[in-house]
Structures are given as C-alpha cells and as structure tokens.
Design an enzyme around this catalytic site. Structure first.
Site, PDB file in Angstrom:
ATOM      1  N   THR A 155       0.878  -1.165   0.000  1.00 11.67           N
ATOM      2  CA  THR A 155       0.000   0.000   0.000  1.00 11.67           C
ATOM      3  C   THR A 155       0.915   1.215   0.000  1.00 11.67           C
ATOM      4  OG1 THR A 155      -0.145   0.184   2.414  1.00 11.67           O
ATOM      5  CG2 THR A 155      -1.783  -1.212   1.326  1.00 11.67           C
ATOM      6  N   HIS A 156       0.519   2.255  -0.707  1.00  9.62           N
ATOM      7  CA  HIS A 156       1.352   3.456  -0.850  1.00  9.62           C
ATOM      8  C   HIS A 156       2.728   3.118  -1.449  1.00  9.62           C
ATOM      9  CE1 HIS A 156      -1.618   5.493   1.706  1.00  9.62           C
ATOM     10  NE2 HIS A 156      -1.524   4.436   2.496  1.00  9.62           N
ATOM     11  N   SER A 277      18.882  -0.058 -25.654  1.00 10.26           N
ATOM     12  CA  SER A 277      19.196   1.365 -25.718  1.00 10.26           C
ATOM     13  C   SER A 277      20.186   1.620 -26.851  1.00 10.26           C
ATOM     14  CB  SER A 277      19.802   1.815 -24.384  1.00 10.26           C
ATOM     15  OG  SER A 277      20.450   3.069 -24.507  1.00 10.26           O
ATOM     16  N   LYS A 283      21.126  -2.030 -21.134  1.00  8.21           N
ATOM     17  CA  LYS A 283      19.694  -1.809 -20.918  1.00  8.21           C
ATOM     18  C   LYS A 283      18.824  -2.905 -21.542  1.00  8.21           C
ATOM     19  CE  LYS A 283      17.905   1.214 -19.279  1.00  8.21           C
ATOM     20  NZ  LYS A 283      17.567   2.503 -19.901  1.00  8.21           N
ATOM     21  N   ASN A 285      14.745  -2.814 -21.845  1.00  2.00           N
ATOM     22  CA  ASN A 285      13.623  -1.931 -21.521  1.00  2.00           C
ATOM     23  C   ASN A 285      12.266  -2.598 -21.733  1.00  2.00           C
ATOM     24  OD1 ASN A 285      15.457   0.159 -21.017  1.00  2.00           O
ATOM     25  ND2 ASN A 285      15.472   0.764 -23.171  1.00  2.00           N
ATOM     26  N   GLU A 290       5.333   0.044 -21.386  1.00  4.80           N
ATOM     27  CA  GLU A 290       5.320   1.508 -21.402  1.00  4.80           C
ATOM     28  C   GLU A 290       4.380   2.027 -22.488  1.00  4.80           C
ATOM     29  OE1 GLU A 290       9.412   2.608 -21.729  1.00  4.80           O
ATOM     30  OE2 GLU A 290       9.911   1.888 -19.724  1.00  4.80           O
ATOM     31  N   TYR A 317     -30.144  13.365 -36.991  1.00  6.81           N
ATOM     32  CA  TYR A 317     -28.767  13.210 -37.449  1.00  6.81           C
ATOM     33  C   TYR A 317     -28.126  14.561 -37.700  1.00  6.81           C
ATOM     34  CZ  TYR A 317     -24.638  11.716 -39.969  1.00  6.81           C
ATOM     35  OH  TYR A 317     -23.337  11.521 -40.351  1.00  6.81           O
ATOM     36  N   GLN A 322     -20.253  12.002 -37.742  1.00  6.77           N
ATOM     37  CA  GLN A 322     -19.193  11.363 -38.514  1.00  6.77           C
ATOM     38  C   GLN A 322     -17.929  11.187 -37.667  1.00  6.77           C
ATOM     39  OE1 GLN A 322     -18.672  12.288 -42.803  1.00  6.77           O
ATOM     40  NE2 GLN A 322     -16.647  13.034 -42.217  1.00  6.77           N
ATOM     41  N   LYS A 325     -16.564   7.655 -35.867  1.00  3.14           N
ATOM     42  CA  LYS A 325     -15.860   6.526 -36.470  1.00  3.14           C
ATOM     43  C   LYS A 325     -14.376   6.496 -36.149  1.00  3.14           C
ATOM     44  CE  LYS A 325     -19.299   6.469 -40.056  1.00  3.14           C
ATOM     45  NZ  LYS A 325     -20.001   7.572 -39.342  1.00  3.14           N
TER      46      LYS A 325
END
Length: 464
Positions: A155-156, A277, A283, A285, A290, A317, A322, A325
């Site tokens: 928690t937190h 990277s 790295k 990633n 993300e 209408y 339009q 869509k």
C-alpha cells in the site's frame, strides 16, 4: 463524378469541401457491414414487393460479387466517393444500371450508417471479448503455478503484508472479469436494429423491419425513428468500457515495469518482448508495457471525443456524428493491439520467486501477524499494535527483522510472547493462515482460480 444527391445544387462542391466532408478514407473498413446491410435491405424490398423481385435478386447477387472483389483486392477505394455507402452504391449502379438505383428505396444514409456502425461494433465487441478471456486464461495459468510464491503486497508502494504472486494475478483476473461483463452489457443494450428509421421519420413504404432484423442477427428493432438514427450511446459505452479495460492493462503494465527493474527484480522479461538502448549496452527496456501505459490516453481521448461531439446535438442526425468513427476505430484498434502483445509477453516472462521472498523478508510485512498473535492470546488489538510498533522500532535500530529477535527481546516488551511466535510470524504461515474468503492462502487462491476458470468457460459462448 456527380454526387447522388446533386439534384438540388447548381454548383459542384469545392474540392476543399469534398476533402473535408469525405469519410471514405476511414469508413471504408465498414464495407462488409455496409454490403451485409444492403443485402438484407434488398431482400426485404423484393419480398415486400417494393421493388421487382428480379431486380432485388440482381442487387443481392452483384453485392456479393462486389464484396468478394473488395476482399480480393480487385476493387480499390476511390477518392471520388463521399463515403463507403456512396462508394458501394456507385459501383453497383455502374454494373447493373437502374436496378442498382432502386437499392436506396425506403432508406437513408442516416439509418444506413447507424446500422453499419452497430454491426461493426457488435463484431468488435466479440473480438475484444475473446482477447480478454485469453488474457484471463494466462493469468489463471500463472496463478496456478504460484499459489505458494510469497511476495510483498503493497500500500502506498510501501511493503505492507505478505501475499503470493498467484493472489496478485487473481486480482487482475477479477478486474478483467468485470471488463468482460461490461462489454456483454454494452452488447445487450445496443443489440437493436435501426434500419427502417429512414432519415428521421421512418418511411411510407410497407417495409418489414423485423425481417431485416432477423437476417442481420439483432435481438430487436429500435422503437423510435428519431432515436434510431441519432443514438450513439453504444459508442460512448464501448469507449468507456475500453477506457476502463485500458486502465486495468495500464496498472498491470506499471507493475511489470516496476517488477522487472533492478530495484525489484521480481520478474525477467523475455528478450523477444524487450528493447535495448542506442547508447547504454546494458539496458533491457519494458517498452511493450510503457506503450500500453501511454496508449491508455488515446482510448480515454476517444471517450471524450464521443461525449463531446454528442453533448450539444439536437435530434436527429447531424454531420458531427461522422466523428464517431475515427474515435471508435482507434480505440478498438488500440485495445486489440495491446491485448495481442501483452498476452505473449506475459506468457514468456520469468517469475523470480527467490527475489520475491527476499523482498518479503524485509520491511516488517509480518508486523500485523505479530500483533494478531498477541491479540489471539487476549491482548487488546490496540495494545498489541503498540507493542509490535515498539518491536519494529527496536528492529530498525538493530538492523534486524522481527524473526531475528531473541525470545528475551520479545519478552522485554510483553511476557505473553512464547516460542510459538516464530511460527506465527513466519512468512509462509502468514500467507497460509489468511484463509478468509478472497485472501491469499493457497487453497483460497485455488478456489479463486476455479471461479475464474469456470467464468472463462461459461462466457466463451458469447463469441459465437
């Protein structure tokens, strides 16, 4: 090419207006729904004697040819047409002449596009529904493999109490369960056929709306023609459902991003679902997660688009509609893409139980169990809470865990403590004793897995 509605006008439309007005570049994906709806409409016109049966048959036959040729790539979408409806009708008329011109009898583009969108959204709800159940299945599988894999619950973002990785996975499975039910509810609410509403006021022709409804697989027909052409509630509901779904996927993605960092290292992503990277060779990633987290905002944007363009529209209408869509299409495409990449990424990641257990052994996440130990021996909970807090403070100073304290150190704070305290605050005990309904005890997680498994099995039928 002359517009099919050009009779009233003495000038051709300005090119910039044509470009601004045209929806074909994005509504061309509705070609199958448009042709399916037109086929059902033509059959009804022939059955009711509104147009000659032989002409209805010619229309139906040629529409089938057009559909096949579009799907085979033999027909390319033209810039001359204003929208997918005009595009199909123009090709049909060019091929079969006056018979093609009769297709639009007792129909408006207003109820035509309302039908096309409902058919498309119904189809895509079923597709997304299937992808969510697939993801739930993967969560269930992972949970079953880790019913006793102890990890810290938070928690937190602070270590709080011990749970298991299986318990964690079932939390997300239950989120997705609600997403499935929301989509099913949206489907049920929108499963009404609007064709026959005309432009806004129905028609004077003796149409059979129920015949068309039956052909197209709707549960009912819309009750009011004004509402039939102007209702886009289902677009809002779908975007709302997908926004909540993306929020859930984003939260899971955030967990994975944290868990695969060196600070946590609870999991290891497969190389096939990671990126590197351009400058830092070490790295690895979690770009998939993300991007899911980032694309959530796109789906939220689709919801706001639909809410906003509808909020000030008088019946019936208006061309503003339009705008439904591109928003709906993008939300659908985004969600499907995220689900399709998340499942195999999740399926191939490696869970690191030892790292989870090591993290769980720090942070005093068995403190509540220590207090409960005293409470079960008759100490009022608030007193037990205070005593345990003092013990934690002492451990912090001595750089120890609660389990590292000697019995004498425990008894210095309360004579109630006995040798059995060590069993009570062992992390495995802490988890296994949490047998309350919905808790992390292995047998309780197994029950939850069974519930989700039965839910998946029962709801697969929705997709057929």
């Amino acid at each position: 090419m002359a517009k099919m509605w050009a009779g009233r006008f003495s000038k051709t439309t300005d090119k910039t207006v044509d470009d601004f007005n045209s929806s074909l570049p994005f509504d061309n994906r509705l070609y199958r729904e448009d042709i399916t709806g037109s086929t059902a409409h033509a059959k009804m016109l022939g059955k009711q004697g509104i147009i000659p049966q032989d002409e209805a048959d010619r229309i139906v036959k040629e529409l089938g040819v057009i559909l096949k040729e579009i799907e085979e790539g033999k027909i390319a979408f033209s810039d001359d047409a204003e929208d997918i409806h005009m595009f199909v009708e123009q090709i049909l008329t060019e091929r079969i002449g006056d018979a093609g011109k009769r297709l639009h009898t007792s129909r408006s583009r207003n109820d035509q596009v309302a039908l096309d969108m409902r058919l498309y959204v119904k189809k895509e709800i079923r597709n997304i529904h299937a992808l969510i159940l697939d993801m739930m299945q993967e969560l269930n599988k992972s949970a079953a493999e880790h019913t006793e894999t102890v990890m810290p619950g938070y928690t937190h973002l602070q270590r709080a109490q011990p749970v298991t990785f299986g318990h964690y996975m079932m939390a997300y499975a239950n989120m997705l369960k609600r997403d499935v039910k929301r989509l099913e509810n949206t489907y049920e609410l929108m499963d009404e056929m609007p064709l026959g509403s005309g432009a806004l006021a129905g028609t004077t022709y003796p149409i059979d709306r129920d015949y068309v409804r039956e052909q197209l697989g709707f549960a009912a027909v819309t009750e009011n023609s004004l509402d039939g052409v102007s209702d886009r509630d289902y677009c809002i509901e779908l975007c709302s459902d997908l926004s909540i779904l993306m929020m859930h996927l984003s939260r899971l993605s955030e967990e994975i991003i944290l868990w695969c960092s060196w600070e946590f290292k609870f999991i290891e992503l497969d190389d096939a679902f990671s990126t590197g990277s351009s400058i830092m060779p070490q790295k690895k990633n979690p770009d998939v997660c993300e991007l899911i987290r980032g694309k959530t905002g796109r789906v939220y944007g689709a919801l706001m688009t639909c809410l906003t363009f509808l909020k000030g529209l008088p019946l019936a209408y208006n061309k503003d509609m339009q705008e439904d869509k591109e928003a709906v299409f993008d939300a659908i495409d985004t969600v499907k893409m995220c689900l399709k990449v998340l499942k195999p990424m999740f399926e191939t990641m490696t869970v690191l139980p030892e790292n989870m257990k090591r993290a769980a052994s720090r942070g005093f996440i068995n403190a509540t169990d220590c207090a409960d130990y005293l409470t079960k021996k008759g100490v009022p909970f608030r007193d037990a809470y205070h005593i345990t807090g003092q013990l934690v403070g002492e451990c912090v100073k001595k750089e120890k865990g609660l389990g590292d304290l000697t019995l004498e150190e425990f008894k210095a704070h309360s004579e109630i403590f006995g040798e059995d305290v060590y069993h009570a605050i062992d992390l495995s005990t802490c988890v296994k004793e949490r047998k309350s309904f919905g808790g992390p005890a292995p047998e309780e997680v197994e029950r939850q897995i069974g519930v989700i498994g039965r839910f998946i099995e029962a709801h697969r039928a929705f997709e057929s």
